[in-house]
Design a protein around this motif. Structure first.
Motif, short mmCIF file in Angstrom:
data_model
loop_
_atom_site.label_atom_id
_atom_site.label_comp_id
_atom_site.label_asym_id
_atom_site.label_seq_id
_atom_site.Cartn_x
_atom_site.Cartn_y
_atom_site.Cartn_z
N GLU A 78 11.50 -6.22 10.34
CA GLU A 78 10.46 -6.69 9.44
C GLU A 78 9.08 -6.70 10.10
O GLU A 78 8.06 -6.58 9.43
CB GLU A 78 10.81 -8.09 8.91
CG GLU A 78 9.90 -8.60 7.82
CD GLU A 78 9.95 -7.79 6.53
OE1 GLU A 78 8.94 -7.81 5.79
OE2 GLU A 78 10.98 -7.14 6.25
N THR A 79 9.04 -6.80 11.42
CA THR A 79 7.74 -6.80 12.11
C THR A 79 6.98 -5.50 11.88
O THR A 79 5.76 -5.47 11.95
CB THR A 79 7.89 -7.05 13.63
OG1 THR A 79 8.66 -5.99 14.21
CG2 THR A 79 8.52 -8.40 13.90
N GLN A 80 7.71 -4.43 11.58
CA GLN A 80 7.06 -3.14 11.32
C GLN A 80 6.23 -3.16 10.03
O GLN A 80 5.35 -2.32 9.85
CB GLN A 80 8.10 -2.02 11.26
CG GLN A 80 8.87 -1.85 12.56
CD GLN A 80 7.96 -1.57 13.74
OE1 GLN A 80 7.08 -0.73 13.67
NE2 GLN A 80 8.17 -2.30 14.82
N SER A 81 6.51 -4.12 9.15
CA SER A 81 5.79 -4.22 7.88
C SER A 81 4.48 -4.99 8.03
O SER A 81 3.66 -5.01 7.11
CB SER A 81 6.65 -4.94 6.83
OG SER A 81 7.84 -4.23 6.62
N LEU A 82 4.28 -5.63 9.17
CA LEU A 82 3.08 -6.42 9.39
C LEU A 82 1.90 -5.54 9.78
O LEU A 82 2.08 -4.47 10.37
CB LEU A 82 3.33 -7.46 10.49
CG LEU A 82 4.45 -8.46 10.23
CD1 LEU A 82 4.69 -9.29 11.48
CD2 LEU A 82 4.11 -9.33 9.05
N ARG A 83 0.72 -6.01 9.48
CA ARG A 83 -0.50 -5.30 9.87
C ARG A 83 -0.85 -5.65 11.31
O ARG A 83 -0.56 -6.75 11.79
CB ARG A 83 -1.65 -5.69 8.96
CG ARG A 83 -1.45 -5.25 7.54
CD ARG A 83 -2.65 -5.61 6.70
NE ARG A 83 -2.46 -5.15 5.34
CZ ARG A 83 -2.79 -5.83 4.27
NH1 ARG A 83 -3.36 -7.02 4.38
NH2 ARG A 83 -2.58 -5.33 3.07
N ARG A 84 -1.53 -4.75 11.98
CA ARG A 84 -1.98 -5.01 13.35
C ARG A 84 -2.91 -6.22 13.34
O ARG A 84 -3.75 -6.35 12.47
CB ARG A 84 -2.70 -3.80 13.92
CG ARG A 84 -1.79 -2.62 14.13
CD ARG A 84 -2.49 -1.52 14.92
NE ARG A 84 -1.73 -0.29 14.91
CZ ARG A 84 -0.69 -0.05 15.70
NH1 ARG A 84 -0.30 -0.98 16.54
NH2 ARG A 84 -0.05 1.09 15.65
#
Length: 77
Positions: free
Chosen positions: A14-20
């Motif tokens: 799910e961390t891959q769905s977060l924005r930088r």
């Protein structure tokens, strides 16, 4: 432990769905009702395992300071 491993894997993905630059808690990686259904002991274990994972892998997540509630905060880099 299989459930915890699956939940940890889900959180990491799910961390891959977060924005930088986005700051989050582990519980933010789950739908509210799902997080609430996890036993307190398993939530603590998931939190510990998540911190260990991001500290030892180059996954684009950085552990930052703890919040006022004592929960570890993370930042997507």
């Amino acid at each position: 432990m299989d459930d915890v491993a699956a939940l940890l894997d889900s959180a990491i993905k799910e961390t891959q769905s977060l924005r930088r630059g986005e700051v989050f808690l582990v519980r933010d990686l789950f739908k509210g009702y799902l997080w609430n259904r996890i036993s307190r002991g398993d939530r603590l274990l998931i939190g510990s395992l998540f911190l260990s994972y991001v500290s030892s892998h180059d996954c684009g997540v950085l552990a930052i300071e703890k919040g006022v509630s004592g929960q570890q905060r993370y930042k997507r880099i």
